[in-house]
Design a protein around this motif. Structure first.
Motif, PDB file in Angstrom:
ATOM      1  N   LYS A 222      -4.145  35.485  10.330  1.00  0.00           N
ATOM      2  CA  LYS A 222      -4.690  34.438  11.207  1.00  0.00           C
ATOM      3  C   LYS A 222      -5.479  33.396  10.397  1.00  0.00           C
ATOM      4  N   ILE A 223      -6.333  33.882   9.487  1.00  0.00           N
ATOM      5  CA  ILE A 223      -7.159  32.928   8.721  1.00  0.00           C
ATOM      6  C   ILE A 223      -6.271  32.061   7.809  1.00  0.00           C
ATOM      7  N   GLU A 224      -5.194  32.638   7.325  1.00  0.00           N
ATOM      8  CA  GLU A 224      -4.270  31.854   6.482  1.00  0.00           C
ATOM      9  C   GLU A 224      -3.567  30.776   7.331  1.00  0.00           C
ATOM     10  N   ARG A 225      -3.207  31.143   8.536  1.00  0.00           N
ATOM     11  CA  ARG A 225      -2.580  30.136   9.438  1.00  0.00           C
ATOM     12  C   ARG A 225      -3.607  29.077   9.819  1.00  0.00           C
ATOM     13  N   ASP A 226      -4.813  29.525  10.151  1.00  0.00           N
ATOM     14  CA  ASP A 226      -5.863  28.572  10.537  1.00  0.00           C
ATOM     15  C   ASP A 226      -6.243  27.642   9.377  1.00  0.00           C
ATOM     16  N   SER A 227      -6.085  28.147   8.136  1.00  0.00           N
ATOM     17  CA  SER A 227      -6.413  27.323   6.955  1.00  0.00           C
ATOM     18  C   SER A 227      -5.228  26.458   6.515  1.00  0.00           C
ATOM     19  N   ASP A 228      -4.143  26.489   7.273  1.00  0.00           N
ATOM     20  CA  ASP A 228      -2.948  25.665   6.978  1.00  0.00           C
ATOM     21  C   ASP A 228      -2.305  25.965   5.628  1.00  0.00           C
ATOM     22  N   LEU A 229      -2.372  27.218   5.216  1.00  0.00           N
ATOM     23  CA  LEU A 229      -1.744  27.570   3.932  1.00  0.00           C
ATOM     24  C   LEU A 229      -0.230  27.353   4.005  1.00  0.00           C
ATOM     25  N   GLY A 230       0.294  26.761   2.951  1.00  0.00           N
ATOM     26  CA  GLY A 230       1.732  26.509   2.878  1.00  0.00           C
ATOM     27  C   GLY A 230       2.148  25.165   3.425  1.00  0.00           C
ATOM     28  N   LYS A 231       1.198  24.445   4.042  1.00  0.00           N
ATOM     29  CA  LYS A 231       1.534  23.121   4.589  1.00  0.00           C
ATOM     30  C   LYS A 231       1.145  22.037   3.592  1.00  0.00           C
ATOM     31  N   PRO A 232       2.105  21.287   3.087  1.00  0.00           N
ATOM     32  CA  PRO A 232       1.754  20.230   2.128  1.00  0.00           C
ATOM     33  C   PRO A 232       1.017  19.085   2.809  1.00  0.00           C
ATOM     34  N   PHE A 233       0.085  18.471   2.060  1.00  0.00           N
ATOM     35  CA  PHE A 233      -0.692  17.355   2.610  1.00  0.00           C
ATOM     36  C   PHE A 233      -0.289  15.999   2.038  1.00  0.00           C
ATOM     37  N   ASN A 234       0.577  16.020   1.046  1.00  0.00           N
ATOM     38  CA  ASN A 234       1.058  14.752   0.484  1.00  0.00           C
ATOM     39  C   ASN A 234       2.433  14.987  -0.149  1.00  0.00           C
TER      40      ASN A 234
ATOM     41  N   LEU B  79      -0.591  40.634   0.518  1.00  0.00           N
ATOM     42  CA  LEU B  79      -1.957  40.383   0.041  1.00  0.00           C
ATOM     43  C   LEU B  79      -2.641  39.294   0.865  1.00  0.00           C
ATOM     44  N   GLY B  80      -3.972  39.223   0.761  1.00  0.00           N
ATOM     45  CA  GLY B  80      -4.717  38.150   1.423  1.00  0.00           C
ATOM     46  C   GLY B  80      -4.943  36.993   0.446  1.00  0.00           C
ATOM     47  N   PHE B  81      -4.867  35.757   0.964  1.00  0.00           N
ATOM     48  CA  PHE B  81      -5.003  34.574   0.105  1.00  0.00           C
ATOM     49  C   PHE B  81      -6.082  33.621   0.614  1.00  0.00           C
ATOM     50  N   ILE B  82      -6.742  32.964  -0.346  1.00  0.00           N
ATOM     51  CA  ILE B  82      -7.702  31.901  -0.022  1.00  0.00           C
ATOM     52  C   ILE B  82      -6.944  30.584   0.133  1.00  0.00           C
ATOM     53  N   ASP B  83      -6.068  30.321  -0.832  1.00  0.00           N
ATOM     54  CA  ASP B  83      -5.148  29.184  -0.710  1.00  0.00           C
ATOM     55  C   ASP B  83      -3.778  29.666  -1.193  1.00  0.00           C
ATOM     56  N   GLU B  84      -2.844  28.758  -1.430  1.00  0.00           N
ATOM     57  CA  GLU B  84      -1.476  29.187  -1.741  1.00  0.00           C
ATOM     58  C   GLU B  84      -1.387  30.037  -3.011  1.00  0.00           C
ATOM     59  N   PHE B  85      -2.334  29.840  -3.944  1.00  0.00           N
ATOM     60  CA  PHE B  85      -2.181  30.453  -5.271  1.00  0.00           C
ATOM     61  C   PHE B  85      -3.309  31.417  -5.661  1.00  0.00           C
ATOM     62  N   HIS B  86      -4.282  31.579  -4.773  1.00  0.00           N
ATOM     63  CA  HIS B  86      -5.465  32.379  -5.155  1.00  0.00           C
ATOM     64  C   HIS B  86      -5.735  33.472  -4.128  1.00  0.00           C
ATOM     65  N   TYR B  87      -5.885  34.685  -4.652  1.00  0.00           N
ATOM     66  CA  TYR B  87      -6.075  35.855  -3.801  1.00  0.00           C
ATOM     67  C   TYR B  87      -7.515  35.910  -3.270  1.00  0.00           C
ATOM     68  N   ASP B  88      -7.662  36.458  -2.059  1.00  0.00           N
ATOM     69  CA  ASP B  88      -9.024  36.695  -1.568  1.00  0.00           C
ATOM     70  C   ASP B  88      -9.518  38.034  -2.133  1.00  0.00           C
ATOM     71  N   ALA B  89     -10.705  38.456  -1.723  1.00  0.00           N
ATOM     72  CA  ALA B  89     -11.303  39.660  -2.320  1.00  0.00           C
ATOM     73  C   ALA B  89     -10.436  40.895  -2.082  1.00  0.00           C
ATOM     74  N   ASP B  90      -9.911  41.039  -0.858  1.00  0.00           N
ATOM     75  CA  ASP B  90      -9.074  42.218  -0.574  1.00  0.00           C
ATOM     76  C   ASP B  90      -7.762  42.146  -1.352  1.00  0.00           C
ATOM     77  N   GLY B  91      -7.191  40.934  -1.405  1.00  0.00           N
ATOM     78  CA  GLY B  91      -5.930  40.751  -2.142  1.00  0.00           C
ATOM     79  C   GLY B  91      -6.113  41.069  -3.617  1.00  0.00           C
ATOM     80  N   THR B  92      -7.249  40.637  -4.170  1.00  0.00           N
ATOM     81  CA  THR B  92      -7.528  40.895  -5.592  1.00  0.00           C
ATOM     82  C   THR B  92      -7.645  42.391  -5.839  1.00  0.00           C
ATOM     83  N   ARG B  93      -8.340  43.066  -4.930  1.00  0.00           N
ATOM     84  CA  ARG B  93      -8.530  44.515  -5.119  1.00  0.00           C
ATOM     85  C   ARG B  93      -7.188  45.252  -5.038  1.00  0.00           C
TER      86      ARG B  93
END
Lengths: 313, 295
Positions: free
Chosen positions: B213-225, B266-280
Motif C-alpha cells: 500500500k505504501i509503495e502504491r501511495d508513494s507512486d513507485l514505478g510511475k515516471p514523472f518526466n 521486499l519492501g522499497f522506499i523508492d524504485e531502487f532502495h530497500y526499506d528497513a524490512d527489505g534490507t533485513r
C-alpha cells in the motif's frame, strides 16, 4: 605554453593534431575521438591511434587478432601528439624492431588505473597472444600537475572535470596531495606488473621525459616558446611540473626496483627534443623507442627460449 | 516525503564529489538520518560504535560490502539499519559500507584492491552488489565493455557528444561484457587472497510481484518526466538479461550467488532502495551465502 599557432604555420602537420584534438567519454573515462583520418595520423573505432606494422595500418582490435602482439600503455606522448605518421609513433617503432605488431594504447592524460583496465580486458579476451607490455605513467603526473589534486586510489580528475570548475574547493595544496599521487601511481603500476607476471608476459616500465626536465632548450624549442605559461592556470601547472618531478620520477624508480622490472628511458631527457612541453618529436620518440627496445629485447629472448624449450619437451 | 519523512534528510544532504574520475558521496556529513566518514562512505555500526571504512580495516577481522546507493542505504534512517551493520550484528565483526552513488564494479574493484594491498590484514568477507552497473546504464543506455557507463555528472555531456541516446539493445552486449569482466576481477582478487566472497543477486521495485500500500501511495514505478520514462522502460526491458548474465558468471566462476534474483517480495522506499524490512530480508540471504564459507 608552446605557440601552436606559430608552429602550425611552419609545420602544417602539427596543425592537423590541433584541429583534430577532441576527447569523448567511454564510461567515465576520456578517450580520443574515434575514426579520425587526416594526413598526420588516424584513430580506430575505439579512439586509439592506429599503429603500423609491415605496411599495414592496425587498430587495437586488429592487433589483438594477430598470433602475437604487444601493447604500449600511456598518455598523449604515447599516442604521439605532434608526431606525424602513425609509423613514427613509439608502438610502430617497436613493431619494426621486434617483428610483431604493438597496439598504441595512448589515452588523453591516460592514468595507470585506466591503463590497467585496458590491460585487464586484454587478459580476459586474448591473453595467450599478448607477447609484451610497455607501461608509461606520465599521465598520472601530468594530470596531477594540472589539477594539483590526487586521490590515492582514483588519481586526479580528468581535465574536463577540472576545467568545468565544478569543484573549485578541490584545488588543494599540491604538497599535501603529492603522497596521494605517489600512492596512486605505485598501486596501479604494481597491479599492472603483477597482472603481467601472472600471465607470464614480459613487461618494461618507461620513463617519461618532459621539456621541464631538460637542462637547456634547443633553438627551435625557444622559438616556439616552450615552457612559457600563457594563462594563470599554466603558471601553477608548470610550477608543479618543475617542483615535483624529482619526487615523482624518484618514486617511479623505487617502484621499478622493488618490483624488479626494467625502467627504460632514464638519462635521455637532455638529448630529447620536444614539440611542446609534454610531447617529444619524431627524433625524441625514436630515442625513447630504442631505449625501450633495448630493455625489452633480453626479456623477449628469455621468453622465446622458454617457449622453444616447452615446445621441444 | 510526507509518507516517509526520514527521506527528507537524505535529499537535503545529497552531495556528490569527485575522487579522480569517480563520484563519491560528500564526506563528513552528519544529520539525524545518517553520517559519512572523511572518505564519503556511510558509517557502519558495530556493537554501538560508529565506524568509518578506515576504522573497520584497522580491526583484527572485518568484512566489506561493495555496491551502489542501496548499500549506502539511501532513505534508510540509522546507520545501524544498513546492510553492512546488519551483517556485522549477525557475524560478530564489523563490515565497512563501501556504497558509492551508482557504484559500478570497476570502481568497486579499485577500492577493494586498495584495501587488500594497503591494509595489514585482508578482509574476512566480501559481499559484492553489482546492480549499480545495470541501474547506471539505464540512465543513458550507453555502455563500454571496459569502462561501463558514464557517471551521473557526465550524462549531459555524453548525450551531447553522441547526439542523443543510442538504442539500448545495441549497447546491452557491452554492458554485459563490462559487468562480467569486473565481477570476475573482484572474485579472482578475493580468491587469490582466500577471502570468502558472495555475489549478490540484488533486485529493484520493478521486479516486485505485488506492490504494498505504501509503495502504491508513494507512486513507485510511475515516471514523472520523459527521462524517467526512458530509464524505467530500459530497466524493465533488459533486467532479465542482466540477471541471467550475472547468474551465468557466478556459475562459471564457482562463486556463491545470494539474493532474491529476478522476483522479490521486499519492501522499497523508492524504485531502487530497500526499506528497513527489505534490507533485513536481503541481508538474511547474503548471510546464508557467507555462513558456510566463514565456518
Amino acid at each position: 605554453m608552446a605557440n601552436y599557432r606559430k608552429m602550425a604555420r611552419q609545420e602544417p602537420q602539427i596543425g592537423e593534431f590541433i584541429r583534430n584534438r577532441k576527447w569523448v567519454f567511454r564510461g567515465d573515462v576520456l578517450v580520443y575521438q574515434p575514426d579520425i583520418s587526416c594526413s598526420a595520423f588516424s584513430t580506430d573505432r575505439a579512439g586509439f591511434r592506429h599503429s603500423a606494422f609491415r605496411g599495414d595500418r592496425l587498430s587495437f582490435a586488429e592487433c589483438q587478432q594477430r598470433d602475437r602482439f604487444g601493447v604500449v600503455l600511456g598518455a598523449s606522448n604515447i599516442f604521439g601528439f605532434g608526431v606525424a605518421g602513425n609509423e613514427n609513433a613509439l608502438p610502430s617503432l617497436l613493431a619494426e624492431r621486434f617483428g610483431f605488431p604493438f597496439a598504441n594504447l595512448g589515452m588523453p592524460a591516460g592514468n595507470s588505473r585506466n591503463l590497467y583496465t585496458l590491460l585487464m580486458s586484454i587478459f580476459a579476451r586474448s591473453a595467450g597472444r599478448l607477447a609484451a607490455v610497455v607501461h608509461f605513467s606520465g599521465g598520472d603526473y601530468s594530470t596531477f600537475c594540472k589539477t594539483s589534486t590526487s586521490d590515492s586510489i582514483f588519481g586526479s580528475p580528468n581535465p574536463n572535470v577540472f576545467d568545468q570548475g565544478k569543484e573549485p574547493d578541490r584545488i588543494a595544496s599540491p604538497e599535501r596531495q603529492l603522497p596521494g599521487l605517489l600512492a596512486f601511481s605505485s598501486l596501479w603500476t604494481s597491479a599492472i606488473v603483477q597482472a603481467c607476471r601472472m600471465y607470464k608476459v614480459p613487461i618494461v616500465l618507461g620513463h617519461d621525459s618532459t621539456f621541464f626536465d631538460k637542462a637547456a632548450a634547443t633553438a627551435i624549442e625557444r622559438e616556439f616558446d616552450l615552457g612559457k605559461p600563457s594563462r594563470q592556470s599554466q603558471v601553477r601547472q608548470f610550477a608543479n611540473h618543475r617542483k615535483f618531478g624529482d619526487a615523482f620520477y624518484g618514486h617511479r624508480r623505487e617502484t621499478a626496483d622493488q618490483l624488479k622490472v626494467p625502467l627504460a628511458g632514464r638519462g635521455l631527457t637532455d638529448a630529447m627534443t620536444f614539440v611542446d612541453e609534454f610531447h617529444c618529436d619524431a627524433n625524441g620518440t625514436r630515442l625513447l623507442a630504442d631505449a625501450v627496445g633495448d630493455a625489452l629485447a633480453p626479456l623477449l629472448n628469455v621468453d622465446r627460449e622458454a617457449r622453444e624449450r616447452a615446445n621441444a619437451e | 516525503m510526507r509518507l516517509r519523512p526520514e527521506v527528507r534528510q537524505f535529499i537535503r544532504n545529497r552531495r556528490w564529489v569527485h575522487r579522480g574520475d569517480t563520484i563519491f558521496y560528500g564526506p563528513n556529513i552528519r544529520c539525524d538520518g545518517f553520517s559519512t566518514d572523511a572518505g564519503g562512505f556511510r558509517h557502519s555500526s558495530f556493537r554501538g560504535e560508529s565506524l568509518s571504512v578506515v576504522d573497520c580495516t584497522h580491526r583484527d577481522r572485518y568484512g566489506l560490502v561493495l555496491g551502489p546507493s542501496s548499500v549506502y542505504g539511501f532513505g534508510l534512517a540509522g546507520n545501524d539499519k544498513t546492510m553492512p551493520s546488519l551483517l556485522a550484528e549477525r557475524f560478530g565483526f564489523p563490515f565497512a559500507n563501501i556504497g558509492l552513488p551508482e557504484g559500478n564494479s570497476r570502481n568497486l574493484f579499485a577500492l577493494l584492491l586498495g584495501i587488500v594491498v594497503r591494509s595489514s590484514r585482508p578482509p574476512a568477507a566480501v559481499v559484492h552488489i553489482s546492480g549499480g552497473d545495470f541501474t547506471n546504464f539505464c540512465y543513458t543506455a550507453i555502455a563500454d565493455p571496459m569502462f561501463g557507463s558514464p557517471n551521473l555528472k557526465q550524462i549531459k555531456t555524453v548525450l551531447e557528444e553522441r547526439g542523443g541516446r543510442p538504442p539500448a539493445e545495441q549497447q546491452m552486449p557491452a554492458l554485459l561484457a563490462f559487468t562480467s569482466l569486473w565481477i570476475r576481477a573482484i572474485a579472482e582478487l578475493c580468491r587469490g587472497n582466500k577471502i570468502p566472497f558472495v555475489l549478490a543477486d540484488d533486485t529493484t521495485f520493478f521486479e516486485k510481484k505485488k506492490p504494498s500500500k505504501i509503495e502504491r501511495d508513494s507512486d513507485l514505478g510511475k515516471p514523472f518526466n520523459a527521462a524517467q520514462t526512458r530509464q524505467f522502460d530500459t530497466h524493465k526491458r533488459f533486467v532479465a538479461d542482466y540477471h541471467t548474465r550475472r547468474k551465468a558468471v557466478a556459475e562459471k566462476l564457482g562463486v556463491a550467488l545470494a539474493g532474491p534474483g529476478i522476483t522479490n517480495t521486499l519492501g522499497f522506499i523508492d524504485e531502487f532502495h530497500y526499506d528497513a524490512d527489505g534490507t533485513r530480508a536481503l541481508v538474511d540471504d547474503f548471510a546464508k551465502g557467507l555462513e558456510s564459507q566463514l565456518k
